[in-house]
Scaffold this active site. Structure first.
Site, PDB file in Angstrom:
ATOM      1  N   SER A 263      -1.954  -2.159   4.416  1.00  0.00           N
ATOM      2  CA  SER A 263      -2.113  -1.273   5.568  1.00  0.00           C
ATOM      3  C   SER A 263      -3.366  -0.432   5.489  1.00  0.00           C
ATOM      4  CB  SER A 263      -0.908  -0.324   5.660  1.00  0.00           C
ATOM      5  OG  SER A 263       0.294  -1.044   5.752  1.00  0.00           O
TER       6      SER A 263
ATOM      7  N   HIS B  76       5.769   3.698   7.899  1.00  0.00           N
ATOM      8  CA  HIS B  76       6.445   2.833   6.917  1.00  0.00           C
ATOM      9  C   HIS B  76       7.463   3.601   6.077  1.00  0.00           C
ATOM     10  CE1 HIS B  76       4.369  -0.834   7.859  1.00  0.00           C
ATOM     11  NE2 HIS B  76       3.194  -0.220   7.813  1.00  0.00           N
TER      12      HIS B  76
END
Lengths: 519, 519
Positions: free
Chosen positions: A330, A443
Site C-alpha cells: 500500500s 486497513h
C-alpha cells in the site's frame, strides 16, 4: 491488410499511451456558464418542491428535477442544496407536539401486574409503540421521502451520489449546520442502500465489455494503467481484479480491487506490476492487494472496501487453498506531507529559540529531536554544501528538491531516518484516536496489522512525492482479523510486527525528555 | 437408443405432469420435533444476545444465530421472536432523558436576527441537529442494529424473510404490541433494502438454468404450470416472463410476471395458455399480464409488483412500439367467498324475519335484494327441485354443489346475476376505503382501471371455486396511470369502463330502499 500489418497495428494500439482519465471524473464538473436553454434554478426548485412536498412524488417530477439539477451551474446547484437542507428540514413544531404527547403517555406507563388491567395495559402499550413510530417519523427531515423516492427511481442513486459530491464540496467552504445535517442523513441512507447485500461481486476480466474496462482505466487511483498491455497484464495470469456492482449503476463498479498472486509478499510495486513471466498460479502462496479504487466521490466515507476485501479473501481461500498469506502493498499517502510539516514547525521553533537565546532551556515543550545524532551526521556527510545548517534544515532542503533519489549517497543517508520516521508516522501518529494516514486507518479498521515497510518500493514520481518511495505491507491474519478490528475500533490500538517495533523503539530513544524550565 | 426412441422419451419427459410444488415453499416449515443434535433455544438466544447487544455484531455470531434459528422448531422460533421484540425494544429510559434535553434546547431556540449572535445561533443550531439525530437513534429499537447487520451478512436477507414469515404467522395467533412493532419495523427496513434500485429485472427464458426454471414452476401461484411443454410455451414466441432479482438472493426471483403478446385483450385464460399457433409477435397490439407471483411469504405487504409492472411496461413500450394496450387477465380470488357469506347472512336474516312474522316490515336495515326479480325467476325455472325455497337459497345450493358448470341451463340462468354481483364486488365492496378484493386493490393502487369482466374465463376447478369462473381485465392506460393511482390512494375512487357501469347501474335498482319501521 497483411497479417504482418495487422499485428503491427495491434502492437501500436496495445502500446498506445492511455489518457490518464479518458472519462470525466464523476460527477461531471457543472458548467460554470449555464446553458442558455437550461431551466433556471427556479424551475429546478419548482421540481424539488413538487417532489419533496408530495407523499409519494411523481416519477416525472423526480426526473425533471434530476435533469434540471444536472444542467445547473455550480452556483445554481448550491442554491438547490441549501433549499433542500433548510426548506425541507425536520418539522420542529410537529416534533414538539408529539414529544409532549409522548411524555404524558410514557410517564403514565402502567407498572402493575394485575390480570384485570391486562387489556388496558395492552392498549397503552400499543399507543406507546404508535407514538414512538410517529415520533421517529416526525424526526425525519422532510427531505427524507424525496431522497427515498429518488433512490427508487432509475438513475436516482447516481443522481444522489452527484448531489452528495456537490454537497461535500460545498461543506468544505460553508460548514452550515443544516447542510451538515443533510450530509449526515444522506450518508446514513446511502450506507443502507449500499449494504453489501445489495452489491454484486464480479471478477473483471479481459472478456468484459470495453465500456467497463475503460472505466477501470479511468478510475484506477493508485497505480495508473499505462496502456492496454498493462491493463491486460492486470487481468491475466496470476492477477485478479474484482469489482462491487450495484444494480442501479450498471456497467461500472462502485469500487474495485486488484490482486497479484505471488510466491512471497512483494516489497516493491515494480515487481508486482512488471514481474515477467508471472508466477505460475499453482506456486502462489500470497495474495497481494496492490490497488483499491473507488469510483464515486459522492460515496466518500461509506466503507465499501471493507466488505469487498472480506468477500475477496473468502473467495480466494475457497478457490486457491495454497494461498495462505493475504497482504497488501500500500501507498502511504500522507507521510511526506506530515514529515515536511513537522520539519517546518521544528525549524521555526529552533529559530525562535536562537532569537530568544537559550532562555527556555535546551528544549521547549514542543521541541523534539526529529533526527538521531547518527542520522544527523550521515546527512551532513552526504551533503555537499551544508552552509552551517542544522540536520533538519538539510533534510527539508533535500526532500523538497526531490533530486536525492538520483544520488546513491543521499539515498543511503536518508534511508535510516526516513524508514524510522515512517514507522512512527504509521504506528504512532493519530487523529481522534485513529491512525493519521487514511490508508492505514482503512486497513487497520478492517482488521489488518502493519507488517513491514519497504524502502524504494515505489520509485514513481507520485511515490517519491507522497512517501519518499516507501510502501507498506498490511497483513490480514485470518485468525486475528476480527480481534484486531475490534481492538482498533474500541481503543485505537495498532498491531504491528516485530520488524516495525525495532524502528519504533529507536524512535523512543530519540524523543526529547529534557525537563522544562520556566523563568 | 434409436432416434425414434429418443424423441419418444423426450415427448414423455415434456408431457410428464409436474408436481404442483417440487420445492418446499419458503420458508421451510420448521420441524415440529427438534433435531436432537440441534442447539437448544437457549443457545440461539445466546447468539441473539451476542449479536444484538454488540455495536457491530461479529459475523460469526450472526451466522451461528442464523443456523441455530433455522434448526429450531416452531415453539423455539417463537420464543426467539418474542425475546427479540421485547428484550431488544426501544430504550425508553434513554429516550425520556433525551426528550427532556431536547425540549429545553428546542424551546430556547433563538429567534433574533442580530449579527453578533450569529455564532451563538450556529452553535445552538448544531446542538439541535445533534440532539435530533441522537433522539432519532434512541427511538430505534435495540434490535435495529442486529437487523441491519444481519441484512449485510451473506444469506442474511433470506434469513430475515424467513423470520418475518414466522412472525406474521405468530401475529395471526398472538397480536401483542411488541410483536406488531417488530413486524412494522422489519417491514419498513425490508421496503428500504428491497427498493427497486437494488433489484435487477431479468427476462427469464428457456436458456436460463434449470435451477431457476424449476423455481418458476414451484412458485407460479396463479395458473399452475402443468408440464415442461406448458413451461416452454410460457417462455417462447409471443410470451414474456420477467423476474425481479436481488443480489443477496441469487438464482431465484423475488417476484415474476408472465406476459402474453396478443392481437386483442383476451377474455379467457384458455386462449392465453393454449393459443396455438401463437400470434406472430409483429401482429401483437396487446401485452396481457396473466400471472404475477411472489416467492417469499416473508416479504408480504412489500409492493414489489408495482415497480415490476412499471419497468416491464416501459421495456415493452420501447421494444415493441406496435403494442398499445397494456392489460391484465386477472383472477378474482375473493368473489365466491364474499358472495357465499352475503347469501348466508341474508338467508339467516330472512329466517329470523319469517319467525318474527313481518314485524320489521318487508325489509330490515341489513336486508338487501341480492337477486333482481328477473334473475330469481330464471334460477327458479332452471332448478329441477325448488322445494319452495327462495332464490337466494337456491343460488346458495347451486354454488355450493359446483355442478352447475356442467349444466347449460344452470349456467345460462346464473350468468346475469353472477356477472352483475361480480361487478359490484369489484367496484363497490371496500374495506378501509380500498377494494375488498386483494388483486383488484393491487392493480388499482398501481393505477389501473377495471375494464371488463369475462364469463367462463377460467373453467379450472380453482377458477370456478374462487370466482365462478369469472375473470377480469384491468387496463393500464399509460396516459392515466399516475392520475388513477393518485385518486385511488387519496379517495379510494375506482375507475371503471362503461361496460362495467352498466352492471353497476342495474345493481343500484336492485338495492332495497323500503323505509324501515320500528315498533
Amino acid at each position: 491488410m497483411t497479417r504482418q500489418n495487422i499485428s503491427k497495428s495491434l502492437a501500436v494500439l496495445l502500446r498506445a499511451r492511455m489518457q490518464p482519465n479518458p472519462i470525466p471524473s464523476p460527477p461531471p464538473p457543472p458548467p460554470t456558464d449555464p446553458d442558455p436553454a437550461a431551466p433556471p434554478v427556479a424551475l429546478v426548485r419548482h421540481w424539488l418542491h413538487a417532489s419533496a412536498s408530495a407523499a409519494s412524488p411523481a416519477p416525472a417530477a423526480l426526473d425533471s428535477f434530476s435533469d434540471g439539477y444536472r444542467s445547473l451551474d455550480l452556483v445554481g446547484r448550491r442554491e438547490v442544496l441549501r433549499s433542500l437542507a433548510i426548506d425541507y428540514d425536520v418539522p420542529r413544531a410537529r416534533v414538539r407536539d408529539l414529544l409532549r404527547q409522548y411524555m404524558s403517555v410514557a410517564s403514565a406507563e402502567p407498572s402493575g401486574g394485575d390480570d384485570v388491567e391486562a387489556e388496558g395495559k395492552e392498549g397503552a402499550a400499543s399507543a406507546l409503540y404508535r407514538m414512538e413510530r410517529g415520533l421517529r417519523d416526525a424526526l425525519r427531515p422532510r427531505y427524507a421521502g424525496f431522497l427515498e423516492a429518488m433512490n427508487a427511481q432509475p438513475g436516482g442513486l447516481k443522481l444522489l451520489a452527484v448531489l452528495r459530491a456537490d454537497l461535500l464540496a460545498l461543506l468544505g467552504e460553508e460548514n452550515a449546520p443544516a447542510l451538515r445535517a443533510l450530509d449526515l442523513y444522506l450518508k446514513e441512507k446511502l450506507v443502507t442502500w449500499l449494504s453489501p447485500a445489495a452489491l454484486t461481486l464480479h471478477q473483471i476480466t479481459w472478456d468484459d465489455p470495453a465500456s467497463l474496462l475503460e472505466k477501470i482505466v479511468a478510475y484506477e487511483a493508485v497505480h495508473p494503467i499505462r496502456n492496454l498491455i498493462d491493463l491486460k497484464r492486470r487481468l491475466g495470469i496470476g492477477r485478479r481484479c474484482f469489482g462491487y456492482f450495484h444494480p442501479a449503476i450498471p456497467g461500472e463498479p462502485l469500487i474495485f480491487i486488484e490482486v497479484a498472486l505471488l510466491k512471497d509478499m512483494a516489497a516493491s510495486i515494480q515487481e508486482v506490476l512488471w514481474d515477467d513471466p508471472p508466477t505460475p498460479e499453482s506456486e502462489a502462496s500470497c495474495a497481494l492487494f496492490y490497488s483499491i479504487s473507488s469510483t464515486q466521490p459522492g460515496l466518500s466515507g461509506i466503507n465499501l472496501g471493507k466488505f469487498l476485501l472480506k468477500r475477496v479473501i473468502d473467495m480466494l481461500r475457497r478457490d486457491m487453498p495454497s494461498v495462505q498469506i493475504f497482504a497488501t502493498l500500500s501507498p502511504i499517502p500522507g507521510f511526506m506531507q506530515w514529515l515536511l510539516a513537522k520539519l517546518a514547525s521544528q525549524i521555526k521553533l529552533s529559530e525562535a529559540e536562537s532569537q530568544e537565546g537559550n532562555s527556555l532551556g535546551a528544549c521547549s515543550t514542543f521541541k523534539e529531536s526529529i533526527l538521531l545524532p547518527d542520522e544527523e551526521r550521515m546527512i551532513h556527510d552526504a551533503t555537499e554544501q551544508a552552509d552551517g545548517k542544522q540536520g533538519i534544515e538539510l533534510l527539508q532542503d533535500i526532500l523538497k528538491s526531490r533530486q536525492w533519489v538520483k544520488s546513491d549517497k543521499l539515498s543511503a543517508a536518508l534511508k535510516r531516518p526516513l524508514m524510522r520516521l515512517c514507522a512512527r508516522y504509521l504506528a504512532r501518529e493519530k487523529k481522534r484516536g485513529k491512525a493519521l494516514d487514511a490508508v492505514a486507518n482503512f486497513h487497520l479498521q478492517n482488521g489488518a496489522m502493519i507488517e513491514r515497510i519497504n524502502w524504494m518500493a515505489d520509485q514513481s514520481e507520485k511515490g517519491i512525492h507522497q512517501s519518499g518511495g516507501i510502501m507498506v505491507n498490511y497483513l490480514y491474519r485470518l485468525e486475528n482479523i476480527e480481534e484486531y478490528a475490534l481492538s482498533y475500533s474500541s481503543t485505537g490500538f495498532i498491531h504491528s510486527s516485530p520488524s516495525l517495533s525495532e524502528y519504533l523503539e529507536v524512535s523512543n530513544i530519540g524523543l526529547c525528555f529534557t525537563p522544562i524550565y520556566f523563568d
